[in-house]
Design an enzyme around this catalytic site. Structure first.
Site, short mmCIF file in Angstrom:
data_model
loop_
_atom_site.label_atom_id
_atom_site.label_comp_id
_atom_site.label_asym_id
_atom_site.label_seq_id
_atom_site.Cartn_x
_atom_site.Cartn_y
_atom_site.Cartn_z
N GLY A 20 23.25 236.94 24.20
CA GLY A 20 23.15 237.42 22.69
C GLY A 20 23.70 236.84 21.83
O GLY A 20 24.30 236.75 20.62
N ASN A 22 22.43 233.13 20.97
CA ASN A 22 21.73 233.61 19.74
C ASN A 22 21.04 234.21 19.07
O ASN A 22 21.05 233.94 17.42
CB ASN A 22 19.64 233.24 21.13
CG ASN A 22 20.08 231.68 21.30
OD1 ASN A 22 20.03 230.67 20.27
ND2 ASN A 22 20.08 230.79 22.34
N LEU A 97 5.75 239.50 28.74
CA LEU A 97 4.95 240.53 27.81
C LEU A 97 3.64 240.61 27.88
O LEU A 97 2.82 239.18 27.99
CB LEU A 97 5.39 240.02 25.94
CG LEU A 97 6.59 240.22 25.17
CD1 LEU A 97 6.79 239.27 24.22
CD2 LEU A 97 7.43 241.63 25.11
N HIS A 113 13.37 228.08 24.30
CA HIS A 113 13.51 227.54 26.15
C HIS A 113 14.56 226.59 26.33
O HIS A 113 15.14 225.21 25.55
CB HIS A 113 12.36 227.99 26.33
CG HIS A 113 12.84 226.95 27.54
ND1 HIS A 113 12.58 228.52 28.49
CD2 HIS A 113 12.24 225.51 28.64
CE1 HIS A 113 12.20 227.75 29.76
NE2 HIS A 113 12.19 226.50 30.36
#
Ligand code: GRF
Length: 193
Positions: A20, A22, A97, A113
């Site tokens: 986490g 980012n 997803l 990415h």
């Protein structure tokens, strides 16, 4: 650049699975004057994700979702609707997803990415980049569609690979660039909102 401040900020959800950093960076960005987003809720697919602590520290709501269950996806969609979420930022989110979910948020899901897409989609990018003796690597922010790391590119940052680089040094140098690129990309896509 449009300045969306206070009540006009776009309600945003960040999805995480791990460290986490980012997320931490996006929270910091969201609190700046120039940020067009407000982070209303953090979603994690892992209850022990280290990054959850950043949401807690900043008093941001957290929901743990089991993405393998359709009922949980429907619960998530209700939560996002209830919070009037208009942008979803994937940040180290390690689940693919479903088409169903992506369709419900078409054009509103973005991802970061750690490679120069379309090269090195998927996991373990730095290992693979080093193995191939690449001269450059970087990071990419892109829209999310049904194809893994395959949506339209918003922004990219390229960096040089040094002879002394290893997976750890490369990861850290790319992450530093990610912390600049994600906010820049958000500003770019929301400036015409
Ligand atoms: C980042 O390198 C990001 O590009 C990738 O996963 C990593 C997540 O790092 N998708 P963190 O959890 O934000 O620290």
């Amino acid at each position: 650049m449009v300045k969306l401040i206070g009540v006009n900020k776009i309600n945003t959800s960040v999805f995480i699975s791990g460290n986490g950093t980012n997320l931490q960076n996006l929270i910091k960005f969201s609190k700046t004057y120039n940020s067009p987003i407000k982070i209303n809720i953090v979603i994690s697919n892992k209850k022990n994700a280290y990054g959850i602590k950043y949401a807690k520290k900043n008093k941001i709501k957290i929901q743990i979702i089991d993405f393998s269950k359709k009922s949980e996806i429907n619960r998530l969609l209700k939560i996002l609707k209830f919070n009037n979420i208009k942008l979803i930022c994937l940040a180290g989110f390690l689940r693919i997803l479903s088409k169903y979910f992506i369709k419900s948020f078409k054009g509103k899901i973005i991802n970061i990415h750690p490679s120069l897409l379309p090269k090195y989609k998927g996991l373990n990018t730095h290992e693979r980049v080093l193995k191939k003796n690449e001269k450059f690597t970087g990071c990419t922010v892109h829209f999310v569609n049904e194809k893994l790391d395959g949506g339209k590119i918003i922004l990219q940052k390229k960096i040089k690979i040094f002879k002394k680089d290893n997976v750890k040094s490369l990861k850290n140098r790319v992450l530093k660039e990610e912390y600049k690129l994600y906010p820049k990309s958000i500003i770019k896509i929301l400036s015409n909102y």
